[in-house]
Design an enzyme around this catalytic site. Structure first.
Site, PDB file in Angstrom:
ATOM      1  CG  ASP A 122      41.340-104.771 102.758  1.00  0.00           C
ATOM      2  OD1 ASP A 122      41.564-105.393 103.513  1.00  0.00           O
ATOM      3  OD2 ASP A 122      42.327-103.639 102.328  1.00  0.00           O
ATOM      4  CG  HIS A 284      39.994-110.233 102.359  1.00  0.00           C
ATOM      5  ND1 HIS A 284      39.147-109.275 103.322  1.00  0.00           N
ATOM      6  CD2 HIS A 284      40.824-109.410 101.980  1.00  0.00           C
ATOM      7  CE1 HIS A 284      39.664-107.999 103.493  1.00  0.00           C
ATOM      8  NE2 HIS A 284      40.517-108.147 102.252  1.00  0.00           N
TER       9      HIS A 284
END
Length: 308
Positions: A122, A284
């Protein structure tokens, strides 16, 4: 020059060190921030960088196993966790990935590592690839988890991406609206994907940090920098034909959006010559939702990178 500040007993008493039992805590002062980290192991150096709104604790299921083979450094990005939150400027430069990358190069130098592999998830992945572009002589290999370059996202934005990554556009809005709205109920904002994704001890660490108004502001500044300076730096590299020199591994979540929106490997091959990778059947948060698969992929890639 970076200066190491030894961890003190209160830190170890207060935080969940059982998740990093054999890791040493340090705080290292760089030219722009004080970086909080843990490290362990004695092999080739690997830097692990977390995403939003997490801290280095996100690696707790992966780092101990990697430390059996490598020297593992898990660091909090500036603005996150227990790293410092420098004052911002109108152009958001203190929270650009260029500034964050500089921090991490200085941290690794302070630990005695001139060259190292970097793994980023991320926002940490955005710091990691910026480091590979700005400091190519430092980076042995680059692993990015669930991202493509920032400019690629903005240049390709359509309704699907804007709805899926709406927080990018919300967090980048001018101070103080995002900060005030988030601070009114941080859990509602940060845990909108669900509490059950995270280990209870890890979640307690994330909550301790993301409920702090100073951290909330710093994280908004990260996204403001992303929509301005980080975007500009990427576009400058595109125009100059600058490419990532080291081997690149891209791993992404099959249950998140990247598979639907992009040919992930093709995008990264526009930025680097040596690219490999695959999707993992999870959401994620790869290192926490699918630690075994993530670990296996990283171990295979790192072994090849340090051999070559």
């Amino acid at each position: 020059m970076a200066i190491a500040v030894p961890g003190d007993d209160p830190y170890h008493r207060r935080y969940n060190i059982s998740m990093f039992e054999n890791f040493t805590h340090r705080r290292i002062e760089t030219s722009g921030a004080v970086i909080n980290l843990r490290h362990a192991g004695s092999g080739p150096p690997v830097l692990l960088l977390h995403g939003h709104p997490q801290t280095h604790v996100m690696w707790h299921k992966v780092a101990p196993k990697l430390a059996e083979t490598y020297t593992i450094v898990c660091a909090d990005l500036r603005g996150y966790g227990d790293s410092s939150k420098p004052p911002t400027t109108e152009d958001h430069a203190p929270y650009s990935k260029r500034a964050m990358a500089r921090d991490m190069v200085e941290v690794m130098q302070a630990l005695g590592f001139e060259r190292f592999a970097v793994v980023g998830h991320d926002r940490g992945g955005r710091c990691a690839y910026r480091m590979a572009l700005d400091h190519p002589e430092r980076i042995v290999s680059l692993s990015v988890l669930d991202i493509i370059p920032t400019a690629e996202h903005f240049q390709r934005t359509d309704m699907s991406f804007a709805m899926g990554y709406w927080h990018w556009f919300f967090l980048a809005q001018a101070y103080p609206i995002p900060e005030r709205l988030i601070a009114s109920d941080p859990d509602a904002f940060y845990l909108r994907r669900g509490r059950t994704l995270f280990d209870e001890k890890a979640l307690a660490e994330y909550r301790r940090c993301y409920t702090d108004p100073v951290t909330i502001h710093a994280m908004c500044e990260d996204y403001r920098a992303g929509a301005t300076l980080d975007m500009r730096f990427d576009e400058d590299d595109q125009k100059a034909g600058r490419r990532i020199a080291c081997p690149v591994q891209a791993l992404w979540a099959r249950k998140n959006g990247l598979d639907r929106w992009y040919d992930v490997l093709a995008v990264w091959r526009d930025w680097a010559d040596r690219v490999e990778g695959h999707s993992i059947d999870c959401g994620h948060y790869l290192a926490e939702e699918a630690p075994e698969e993530t670990l296996a992929a990283l171990e295979n890639f790192l072994a090849k990178a340090f051999k070559g």
